[in-house]
Design a protein around this motif. Structure first.
Motif, mmCIF file in Angstrom:
data_model
loop_
_atom_site.group_PDB
_atom_site.id
_atom_site.type_symbol
_atom_site.label_atom_id
_atom_site.label_comp_id
_atom_site.label_asym_id
_atom_site.label_seq_id
_atom_site.Cartn_x
_atom_site.Cartn_y
_atom_site.Cartn_z
ATOM 1 N N SER A 8 65.207 20.441 66.253
ATOM 2 C CA SER A 8 66.434 20.177 65.486
ATOM 3 C C SER A 8 66.371 20.797 64.095
ATOM 4 N N LEU A 9 65.210 20.670 63.446
ATOM 5 C CA LEU A 9 65.063 21.234 62.097
ATOM 6 C C LEU A 9 65.157 22.762 62.117
ATOM 7 N N HIS A 33 63.973 6.634 70.043
ATOM 8 C CA HIS A 33 63.136 7.840 69.944
ATOM 9 C C HIS A 33 62.296 8.082 71.190
ATOM 10 N N VAL A 68 64.205 7.014 62.588
ATOM 11 C CA VAL A 68 64.756 7.350 63.903
ATOM 12 C C VAL A 68 64.647 6.153 64.841
ATOM 13 N N LEU A 119 61.985 16.842 66.859
ATOM 14 C CA LEU A 119 62.280 16.993 65.428
ATOM 15 C C LEU A 119 62.142 18.451 64.989
ATOM 16 N N SER A 172 67.324 15.675 55.824
ATOM 17 C CA SER A 172 66.157 16.435 55.353
ATOM 18 C C SER A 172 66.452 17.187 54.056
ATOM 19 N N TYR A 213 64.748 22.416 53.137
ATOM 20 C CA TYR A 213 64.389 21.022 53.343
ATOM 21 C C TYR A 213 63.433 20.623 52.233
ATOM 22 N N SER A 270 72.829 15.648 61.586
ATOM 23 C CA SER A 270 72.331 14.421 60.944
ATOM 24 C C SER A 270 70.926 14.624 60.386
ATOM 25 N N ILE A 271 70.055 15.274 61.183
ATOM 26 C CA ILE A 271 68.674 15.505 60.750
ATOM 27 C C ILE A 271 68.628 16.482 59.576
ATOM 28 N N ILE A 322 68.843 7.675 62.183
ATOM 29 C CA ILE A 322 69.350 8.660 63.152
ATOM 30 C C ILE A 322 68.973 8.232 64.568
ATOM 31 N N LEU A 337 67.959 9.265 67.923
ATOM 32 C CA LEU A 337 67.392 10.478 68.520
ATOM 33 C C LEU A 337 67.887 10.715 69.948
#
Length: 335
Positions: free
Chosen positions: A176-177, A75, A72, A173, A64, A272, A59-60, A46, A48
């Motif tokens: 995004s998650l 980054h 990544v 991260l 996951s 996840y 994508s993340i 990915i 970043l």
């Protein structure tokens, strides 16, 4: 009682082309037998720096859910920062044994910090082919410099600079998650300890092994932290269980490898997944890796995010103090 380090055992084993019996894994774990040799999908990579926020989140999230792991690139951690982190870690493990032993784990301590060998109990008495060094790199209030090597002299600076950059990656991260779960961007970070999240660095040192077909550096496990952000060296060895196959992670220079850990699986109520992974070893070269584990403070209680739980979707995990979760996991006790 003096602990025998794997590095010392390795130097003796290379002349005999054999390894002690306690390092030989059962057949169901031996890499030569269990590594998948067919065509395999690659672990997702990915970018970043993707300016399309929705695409980045998607994508993340997909990685996951499907894999529990991704690499990544772009980054934001400068190449020279990673190179220096690797150089000082390698120099430490090349020191004479008596210099490394100064940083040995304190016997009987509840903390895992320090230079050591075996970490978890093994029911069959088997041992992993690895030595390690653990110490915290953030927040400052948790750092015990007793476990930071003074040699090489640039060790402290290299780790402090890396810690600054890796926190920025972690925040991106977490955001995004969180957005991928349909909650506010700060939700997962807050649920995992907020500004008190402990960044625990581990350096894994896997010496050359005359029988890499029989041994493992680290046996199959999931990480009990929230996220793991890992720098590898150029010697491959990380394997991931995907669709019941052990597959090799491809080495990408300057990429960071991100593992979803148990606490993110718990916080997301199972959306996840924490990735099952292991490490193989190499016959000719030392493999090294620098994972940073993002851990809630010991007294901090982690459970599924309240926003994700309702009558149709009840909690799948118990809320508990992180130190209790870690104790159960290290000692192979039910959660």
């Amino acid at each position: 009682m003096e602990v025998e380090r794997v590095q010392a055992i390795a130097s003796l084993s290379l002349t005999t082309d054999t390894i002690p019996a306690e390092f030989i894994r059962p057949e169901k774990e031996q890499p030569a037998i269990t590594t998948f040799r067919g065509p395999v999908p690659e672990i997702p990579t990915i970018d970043l720096s993707d300016p399309d926020q929705e695409n980045l989140v998607r994508s993340i999230v997909n990685a996951s859910k499907e894999w529990g792991i991704f690499q990544v690139v772009n980054h934001g951690v400068p190449t020279d920062v990673i190179t220096k982190l690797q150089a000082v870690g390698k120099e430490f493990f090349e020191l004479p044994p008596e210099e490394k032993e100064v940083y040995a784990k304190i016997p009987g301590s509840q903390s895992i910090e320090g230079y050591g060998t075996q970490l978890q109990k093994d029911i069959d008495g088997k041992k992993p082919w690895v030595d390690h060094l653990f110490h915290k790199i953030w927040p400052p209030s948790t750092i015990n410099y007793r476990f930071w090597p003074k040699n090489p002299p640039s060790y402290r600076d290299a780790n402090e600079v890396y810690a600054k950059y890796i926190r920025e990656v972690a925040d991106k991260l977490f955001t995004s998650l969180s957005l991928g779960l349909g909650v506010e961007g700060h939700a997962l970070k807050e649920g995992a300890g907020g500004e008190d999240i402990v960044y625990m660095l581990k350096i894994n040192y896997y010496p050359p092994c005359p029988r890499p077909d029989l041994a493992l550096g680290v046996v199959a496990h999931t990480d009990f932290c929230s996220l793991t952000i890992l720098v590898p060296n150029e010697v491959p060895g990380l394997q991931v269980l995907k669709d019941d196959h052990w597959i090799d992670a491809k080495y990408i220079p300057n990429a960071l490898i991100v593992h979803i850990g148990d606490q993110i699986e718990i916080l997301s109520n199972g959306v996840y997944r924490s990735v099952l992974h292991r490490s193989t070893v190499d016959k000719g070269k030392a493999r090294m890796s620098w994972p940073v584990f993002l851990e809630p403070p010991g007294e901090f209680v982690v459970g599924p995010l309240p926003q994700l739980v309702n009558e149709e979707n009840p909690p799948k995990y118990k809320a508990k103090k992180f130190k209790d979760y870690a104790y159960c996991k290290l000692n192979k006790l039910p959660q």
